[in-house]
Design a protein around this motif. Structure first.
Motif, PDB file in Angstrom:
ATOM      1  N   UNK A   1       0.820  -1.209   0.000  1.00 40.91           N
ATOM      2  CA  UNK A   1       0.000   0.000   0.000  1.00 40.91           C
ATOM      3  C   UNK A   1       0.855   1.260   0.000  1.00 40.91           C
ATOM      4  N   UNK A   2       1.931   1.250   0.778  1.00 40.64           N
ATOM      5  CA  UNK A   2       2.825   2.413   0.805  1.00 40.64           C
ATOM      6  C   UNK A   2       3.546   2.561  -0.528  1.00 40.64           C
ATOM      7  N   UNK A   3       3.938   1.448  -1.118  1.00 42.81           N
ATOM      8  CA  UNK A   3       4.585   1.489  -2.427  1.00 42.81           C
ATOM      9  C   UNK A   3       3.644   2.059  -3.481  1.00 42.81           C
ATOM     10  N   UNK A   4       2.406   1.628  -3.445  1.00 38.87           N
ATOM     11  CA  UNK A   4       1.426   2.140  -4.403  1.00 38.87           C
ATOM     12  C   UNK A   4       1.206   3.639  -4.248  1.00 38.87           C
ATOM     13  N   UNK A   5       1.437   4.155  -3.034  1.00 42.19           N
ATOM     14  CA  UNK A   5       1.243   5.586  -2.782  1.00 42.19           C
ATOM     15  C   UNK A   5       2.429   6.420  -3.266  1.00 42.19           C
ATOM     16  N   UNK A   6       3.534   5.747  -3.598  1.00 42.87           N
ATOM     17  CA  UNK A   6       4.687   6.458  -4.144  1.00 42.87           C
ATOM     18  C   UNK A   6       5.952   6.367  -3.322  1.00 42.87           C
ATOM     19  N   UNK A   7       5.868   5.748  -2.134  1.00 43.08           N
ATOM     20  CA  UNK A   7       7.050   5.656  -1.283  1.00 43.08           C
ATOM     21  C   UNK A   7       7.941   4.500  -1.712  1.00 43.08           C
ATOM     22  N   UNK A   8       9.236   4.645  -1.459  1.00 37.94           N
ATOM     23  CA  UNK A   8      10.216   3.596  -1.706  1.00 37.94           C
ATOM     24  C   UNK A   8      10.472   2.860  -0.397  1.00 37.94           C
TER      25      UNK A   8
END
Length: 714
Positions: free
Chosen positions: A625-632
């Motif tokens: 979910x965090x990856x999908x939001x743009x975070x690495x």
């Protein structure tokens, strides 16, 4: 003559009924009275409260020695009676009086007790601490310093205040006093000989007692500012005095924040004035002390800060500044706590000679620490030199194609400074690196550190050089197409942080329950320092200011957030911060996800396209979910790469370093084979490498080839 209104009582007997950290009988101990015991009583509800509510009634001991005329410093104890601090000595045991009070009795006279036989050496003070048997708990002054009982010469008259109470510091100081014009102050003093005694208020005699050994009074304080009260005793031969100094406020001015200012230092366009703003709810008074005109590092009426109507903020406009001059300053809170500005972009640190150990080649012309205060001080400078950026609009490398080199400035270079690091950029560029992730370089405690023990978040650590050389280094990286990622620890802070100190629970040695930024105990496992509360609005605001500062003023390209899984208020430890459940902490946490989405939105608002790299290691559904939001997100493949490099056939699968194998749709995985937390692969190859026949991974050339193999897969 100014009118002084007084209520006075002359008395010839003294009672001691209020709680006092350290009290003793007789009131004037002498070194050569073998017939009189010296009884010292300590009250753990005062001072640093190191033994407050200590359950054992027979496990408190003294650590005791003396300061003599041959001591060279306050910590130069002589004739230490029980030398090992964590050893139980039967003769050092104290008697419990109940209610967190303990008592210790010195018998047979001080010289005999301490074994002093040198006739030229004389006791000036008894130095004392109270501790539990294993030395894990220590009762001392509020600032943690040693306690002292003065020793007197019984051939000479002496006088001392008994009210107000004094802290038993090396140089005694009154316990914190909060007095406003119109208040009364209770005064009492005693003398060791029948004397003519007097009390003076700001130089005016307010009471006299003849043939007395005590005097008392309760004058009304009619004038604000620094106030001096003197107790005097004259036995017909000698005059001695004791002095009480404190500050009387004229009342706190309530006023809203000026338009356009915010927490920290607000510079004005003409470079001769600043407005300082401190967020400090529920404090009684705050004064700026420092190098400003007329301040002299003591509380002054003109530097009392205004309080906002809601009671949350304190602010003061300071004028008459010389452009380009550095001014050191602190906030004096409630008359006793000195802290530096949490938003200061430069601090001076006296602890462990931190600043003095920075070579001038690293930080030329570093402002010396002022000699008239204690603790960390902040520095402001109007019309400070500005760096002229050569690359104003850097085009950051695609975050899906980052080749990141992590480094610690302290260890990467012998010189440990930004100027020298700038000279290595060709080497890093030749490796194919397009992003440098630098381990924490905001001010941290000490110099010899990885930097994960932060105390100030807006100031670059001086051990690596001045602000302008850091900006020049970042600019030079950008010229070569290399992004700069700042590693930062916002999960926690350490004890020198002004935000930790501002709301501190001394009894339990941890942040107080009303601390706006920190939890009293950790909510999760693997916490170090003091755990930040990222649900608090105060913390959210502070973090937004921190990231804005580095993204805009230093043009960094993003952050690697240390221990990002700790940004949660979901409690996975017991109520003391112990017995933590790592599996529960690592599970999907919707509140933690919400915190990180807010912070990521802040980054993109302040600097669109900036990187947010999380050291997370949580459940894959959360990381997806965090990856999908743009975070690495960090992907730790150290063990797999180490096994492969050393030549072993188990645990070498690299596939989890591929984002699609994790079921992710976005390639936001930062797979790595080494970080600061793991041993170097080359070292492992040389120490533990496998072999087969004549092929031996421990061979240097073979190990280097296997490192090339790892690099190819990475």
């Amino acid at each position: 003559m100014k009118k002084i209104v007084i209520l006075l009582i002359v008395s010839f007997g003294v009672s001691f009924s209020r709680a006092q950290l350290l009290s003793w009988t007789p009131p004037f101990p002498v070194e050569n009275d073998a017939a009189t015991n010296v009884v010292v009583t300590v009250d753990a509800t005062k001072g640093n409260q190191g033994l407050l509510n200590y359950a054992s009634t027979n496990d408190v001991y003294v650590h005791i020695g003396v300061i003599t005329n041959k001591s060279t410093a306050p910590n130069d104890w002589k004739y230490v009676k029980f030398p090992n601090f964590n050893t139980v000595y039967a003769q050092a045991q104290c008697s419990s009086l109940g209610n967190s009070k303990w008592q210790y009795t010195i018998t047979g006279g001080l010289r005999a007790y301490f074994g002093i036989t040198d006739a030229t050496e004389h006791i000036q003070k008894i130095a004392i601490l109270f501790r539990n048997g294993d030395g894990s708990k220590k009762l001392a002054n509020a600032d943690g310093s040693d306690m002292y009982v003065p020793v007197y010469d019984n051939t000479v008259v002496a006088v001392r205040f008994t009210d107000p109470l004094f802290q038993p510091l090396y140089v005694p100081q009154p316990e914190p006093l909060t007095k406003t014009v119109g208040d009364n102050i209770n005064l009492a003093a005693v003398a060791n000989k029948t004397s003519t005694m007097k009390l003076y208020l700001n130089g005016t005699v307010i009471q006299t007692a003849s043939n007395a050994t005590s005097i008392s009074g309760s004058p009304t304080l009619t004038t604000g500012g620094n106030t001096v009260i003197v107790a005097e005793a004259n036995d017909g031969t000698t005059t001695k005095t004791d002095t009480l100094r404190f500050f009387v406020t004229g009342g706190i001015t309530i006023a809203p924040l000026p338009a356009g200012v915010r927490d920290g230092i607000n510079y004005e366009a003409d470079n001769t004035a600043v407005t300082l703003v401190l967020f400090a709810p529920s404090k009684n008074r705050v004064t700026v002390i420092g190098e400003f005109n007329g301040s002299n590092w003591v509380e002054q009426t003109q530097y009392q800060m205004n309080k906002t109507p809601d009671g949350n903020y304190w602010w003061l406009r300071i004028t008459g500044l010389t452009p380009g001059t550095e001014y050191a300053y602190q906030y004096l809170v409630d008359g006793n706590l000195k802290i530096a500005d949490p938003y200061a972009e430069k601090i001076l640190d006296p602890y462990n000679n931190n600043d003095q150990n920075i070579p001038s080649s690293t930080y030329p012309n570093l402002k010396p620490y002022p000699g008239s205060t204690t603790g960390i001080v902040s520095v402001l400078q109007t019309a400070a030199p500005q760096y002229s950026w050569q690359v104003a609009n850097f085009s950051r490398p695609d975050k899906r194609k980052l080749v990141i080199y992590e480094l610690l400035v302290r260890d990467f270079l012998l010189a440990h400074d930004w100027n020298t690091l700038k000279d290595t950029l060709n080497y890093l560029q030749a490796l194919g690196v397009n992003a440098i992730e630098i381990m924490p370089f905001n001010e941290f405690e000490g110099n010899n550190s990885w930097g994960y023990n932060p105390d100030f978040y807006f100031a670059p650590d001086k051990y690596y050089g001045p602000k302008l050389t850091l900006q020049r280094f970042i600019d030079s990286c950008h010229k070569k197409g290399i992004a700069v990622v700042m590693d930062i620890a916002l999960n926690h802070s350490f004890g020198l942080s002004p935000m930790v100190q501002l709301y501190w629970d001394a009894a339990n040695s941890r942040p107080a329950p009303d601390n706006p930024w920190f939890n009293p105990v950790p909510k999760h496992a693997f916490n170090v320092g003091y755990d930040m509360n990222h649900e608090s609005l105060a913390t959210r605001y502070f973090v937004s200011r921190v990231v804005e500062h580095w993204l805009t003023n230093y043009k960094i390209d993003g952050f690697r957030f240390d221990l990002s899984k700790g940004f949660t208020q979901t409690q996975t430890c017991d109520n003391n911060g112990n017995n933590c459940n790592v599996a529960t902490w690592s599970a999907y946490d919707a509140n933690r996800i919400a915190i990180w989405k807010r912070y990521y939105d802040t980054l993109q608002l302040k600097s669109p396209g900036s990187y947010a790299i999380l050291e997370h290691f949580a459940d894959n559904t959360e990381e997806t979910e965090l990856s999908n939001y743009g975070m690495l997100l960090w992907g730790n493949l150290n063990d797999s790469y180490a096994q492969a490099s050393m030549g072993y056939t188990d645990r070498w699968d690299f596939s989890y370093g591929i984002y699609t194998v994790r079921g992710w749709t976005q390639p936001n995985l930062v797979t790595y084979m080494e970080s600061h937390d793991e041993e170097r692969l080359m070292y492992k190859d040389l120490q533990f490498g496998n072999s087969s026949g004549t092929y031996n991974v421990k061979d240097v050339n073979t190990a280097l080839k296997r490192m090339e193999m790892c690099g190819a897969f990475l």
